[in-house]
Design a protein around this motif. Structure first.
Motif, PDB file in Angstrom:
ATOM      1  N   PHE A  64      22.573  -7.030 -15.703  1.00 23.39           N
ATOM      2  CA  PHE A  64      22.845  -8.575 -16.368  1.00 23.39           C
ATOM      3  C   PHE A  64      21.539  -9.065 -14.669  1.00 23.39           C
ATOM      4  CE2 PHE A  64      26.726  -7.400 -17.735  1.00 23.39           C
ATOM      5  CZ  PHE A  64      26.462  -7.769 -18.812  1.00 23.39           C
ATOM      6  N   ALA A  65      20.408 -10.414 -14.561  1.00 21.59           N
ATOM      7  CA  ALA A  65      20.252 -10.897 -14.311  1.00 21.59           C
ATOM      8  C   ALA A  65      20.171 -12.897 -14.264  1.00 21.59           C
ATOM      9  CB  ALA A  65      17.928 -11.271 -14.174  1.00 21.59           C
ATOM     10  N   GLU A  83       9.898 -16.859 -19.868  1.00 26.10           N
ATOM     11  CA  GLU A  83       8.702 -15.746 -19.823  1.00 26.10           C
ATOM     12  C   GLU A  83       8.737 -14.588 -19.537  1.00 26.10           C
ATOM     13  OE1 GLU A  83       5.679 -16.793 -22.490  1.00 26.10           O
ATOM     14  OE2 GLU A  83       7.061 -17.796 -23.919  1.00 26.10           O
ATOM     15  N   ALA A  84       8.518 -14.904 -17.762  1.00 26.81           N
ATOM     16  CA  ALA A  84       7.990 -14.272 -16.653  1.00 26.81           C
ATOM     17  C   ALA A  84       9.305 -13.570 -16.183  1.00 26.81           C
ATOM     18  CB  ALA A  84       7.384 -15.326 -15.785  1.00 26.81           C
ATOM     19  N   PHE A  85      10.319 -14.238 -15.811  1.00 22.62           N
ATOM     20  CA  PHE A  85      11.214 -13.525 -15.682  1.00 22.62           C
ATOM     21  C   PHE A  85      11.742 -13.144 -16.677  1.00 22.62           C
ATOM     22  CE2 PHE A  85      16.152 -13.944 -15.342  1.00 22.62           C
ATOM     23  CZ  PHE A  85      16.501 -13.956 -13.581  1.00 22.62           C
ATOM     24  N   GLU A  86      12.280 -13.606 -17.879  1.00 27.64           N
ATOM     25  CA  GLU A  86      12.047 -12.185 -18.986  1.00 27.64           C
ATOM     26  C   GLU A  86      12.006 -10.748 -19.027  1.00 27.64           C
ATOM     27  OE1 GLU A  86      12.444 -14.836 -22.379  1.00 27.64           O
ATOM     28  OE2 GLU A  86      14.101 -15.710 -21.715  1.00 27.64           O
ATOM     29  N   LYS A  87      10.692 -10.832 -18.392  1.00 28.34           N
ATOM     30  CA  LYS A  87       9.906  -9.272 -18.461  1.00 28.34           C
ATOM     31  C   LYS A  87      10.152  -9.935 -17.217  1.00 28.34           C
ATOM     32  CE  LYS A  87       4.685  -8.236 -18.777  1.00 28.34           C
ATOM     33  NZ  LYS A  87       3.463  -8.574 -19.298  1.00 28.34           N
ATOM     34  N   GLU A  88      10.224  -9.572 -16.220  1.00 25.45           N
ATOM     35  CA  GLU A  88      10.761  -9.168 -14.774  1.00 25.45           C
ATOM     36  C   GLU A  88      12.031  -8.027 -14.981  1.00 25.45           C
ATOM     37  OE1 GLU A  88      11.674  -9.980  -9.980  1.00 25.45           O
ATOM     38  OE2 GLU A  88      10.976 -11.834 -11.757  1.00 25.45           O
ATOM     39  N   HIS A  89      12.496  -8.762 -16.177  1.00 28.33           N
ATOM     40  CA  HIS A  89      14.724  -8.597 -16.134  1.00 28.33           C
ATOM     41  C   HIS A  89      14.165  -7.460 -17.157  1.00 28.33           C
ATOM     42  CE1 HIS A  89      15.343  -9.420 -12.014  1.00 28.33           C
ATOM     43  NE2 HIS A  89      15.033 -10.713 -12.469  1.00 28.33           N
ATOM     44  N   LYS A  92      17.987  -6.071 -19.408  1.00 28.02           N
ATOM     45  CA  LYS A  92      18.525  -6.703 -19.373  1.00 28.02           C
ATOM     46  C   LYS A  92      19.373  -7.978 -19.773  1.00 28.02           C
ATOM     47  CE  LYS A  92      18.071  -5.707 -14.192  1.00 28.02           C
ATOM     48  NZ  LYS A  92      17.881  -6.524 -12.526  1.00 28.02           N
ATOM     49  N   ILE A  93      20.344  -8.667 -19.769  1.00 31.72           N
ATOM     50  CA  ILE A  93      20.386 -10.310 -19.953  1.00 31.72           C
ATOM     51  C   ILE A  93      20.730 -10.312 -19.245  1.00 31.72           C
ATOM     52  CG2 ILE A  93      22.549 -10.991 -20.634  1.00 31.72           C
ATOM     53  CD1 ILE A  93      24.080  -8.070 -22.230  1.00 31.72           C
ATOM     54  N   VAL A  94      19.808 -11.520 -20.069  1.00 28.62           N
ATOM     55  CA  VAL A  94      19.328 -12.943 -18.772  1.00 28.62           C
ATOM     56  C   VAL A  94      20.445 -13.643 -19.013  1.00 28.62           C
ATOM     57  CG1 VAL A  94      17.538 -14.334 -18.445  1.00 28.62           C
ATOM     58  CG2 VAL A  94      16.720 -11.561 -18.984  1.00 28.62           C
ATOM     59  N   LEU A  95      20.993 -14.327 -17.931  1.00 30.65           N
ATOM     60  CA  LEU A  95      22.087 -15.383 -17.624  1.00 30.65           C
ATOM     61  C   LEU A  95      21.234 -16.820 -17.306  1.00 30.65           C
ATOM     62  CD1 LEU A  95      24.772 -13.811 -16.780  1.00 30.65           C
ATOM     63  CD2 LEU A  95      24.212 -14.263 -18.821  1.00 30.65           C
ATOM     64  N   THR A  96      21.184 -17.645 -17.705  1.00 29.23           N
ATOM     65  CA  THR A  96      20.802 -18.938 -17.334  1.00 29.23           C
ATOM     66  C   THR A  96      21.062 -18.965 -16.333  1.00 29.23           C
ATOM     67  OG1 THR A  96      23.052 -20.984 -17.949  1.00 29.23           O
ATOM     68  CG2 THR A  96      19.974 -20.276 -19.138  1.00 29.23           C
ATOM     69  N   SER A  97      20.899 -19.867 -15.250  1.00 26.71           N
ATOM     70  CA  SER A  97      21.507 -20.530 -13.672  1.00 26.71           C
ATOM     71  C   SER A  97      22.923 -20.953 -13.789  1.00 26.71           C
ATOM     72  CB  SER A  97      20.448 -21.709 -13.229  1.00 26.71           C
ATOM     73  OG  SER A  97      20.492 -22.347 -13.305  1.00 26.71           O
TER      74      SER A  97
END
Length: 189
Positions: A64-65, A83-89, A92-97
């Motif tokens: 997860f990120a 999009e950059a954050f999602e690409k960097e991770h 992984k499953i990306v979660l919002t702040s």
């Protein structure tokens, strides 16, 4: 990628609680469970994050990120940053702040309950059980005392809503299945 259960578990023969829950909707749902790829919802991904953070915290960062900031997707800069954050991770499953904050509150609340905190350190985690044609992977289990704890998230934790959601999601079938695996009642004939 959101399931915590190992691929080995899925490849093993046997009837699982997830299959039984699917069949309880209809035979068609059961067939789809066996034959069609499954795409988890955002709520399922969040539930998997809670599950992982509580039961396997050492694996959390590899799966997860959590964004440390809110991305305003209404703006070009916000979209690009997201999009950059999602690409960097990627992978992984990306979660919002906001999800990260909610996740932290849930974990803190669980750890503030003495019996849950104790179970997280003394019970077996992610215990695979197999009883002939039936299988299950229990979140937390004390085999000696035959106690099962299954991690679930809910939109509303009031007793009425939790019971309603539990029944609509067929958690009663899952509990019955797990109880059978532990020998807590007669096996259906």
């Amino acid at each position: 990628m959101s399931n915590v259960v190992s691929i080995d578990y899925f490849s093993k023969p046997g009837i699982s609680a997830s299959f039984l829950k699917s069949c309880s909707f209809s035979a068609w749902h059961g067939w789809k469970y066996l034959h069609e790829p499954f795409e988890p919802t955002a709520a399922m991904d969040f539930g998997s994050a809670v599950h992982c953070k509580l039961l396997e915290p050492q694996k959390f960062d590899s799966r997860f990120a959590v964004a440390q900031t809110k991305f305003d997707r209404r703006t070009k800069a916000g979209k690009e940053a997201a999009e950059a954050f999602e690409k960097e991770h990627a992978g992984k499953i990306v979660l919002t702040s906001d999800d990260g904050s909610r996740l932290s509150r849930i974990v803190e609340s669980c750890l503030a309950i003495p019996i849950v905190k104790e179970a997280l350190t003394t019970f077996e985690k992610e215990k695979e059980l197999d009883l002939g044609d039936f299988k299950g992977k229990l979140d937390l289990v004390d085999l000696k005392n035959r106690v099962i704890i299954d991690v679930k998230t809910t939109r509303d934790a009031t007793a009425r809503e939790f019971v309603s959601q539990s029944l609509s999601l067929r958690y009663d079938i899952q509990l019955f299945h797990y109880a059978q695996l532990l020998g807590l009642g007669p096996m259906p004939t």
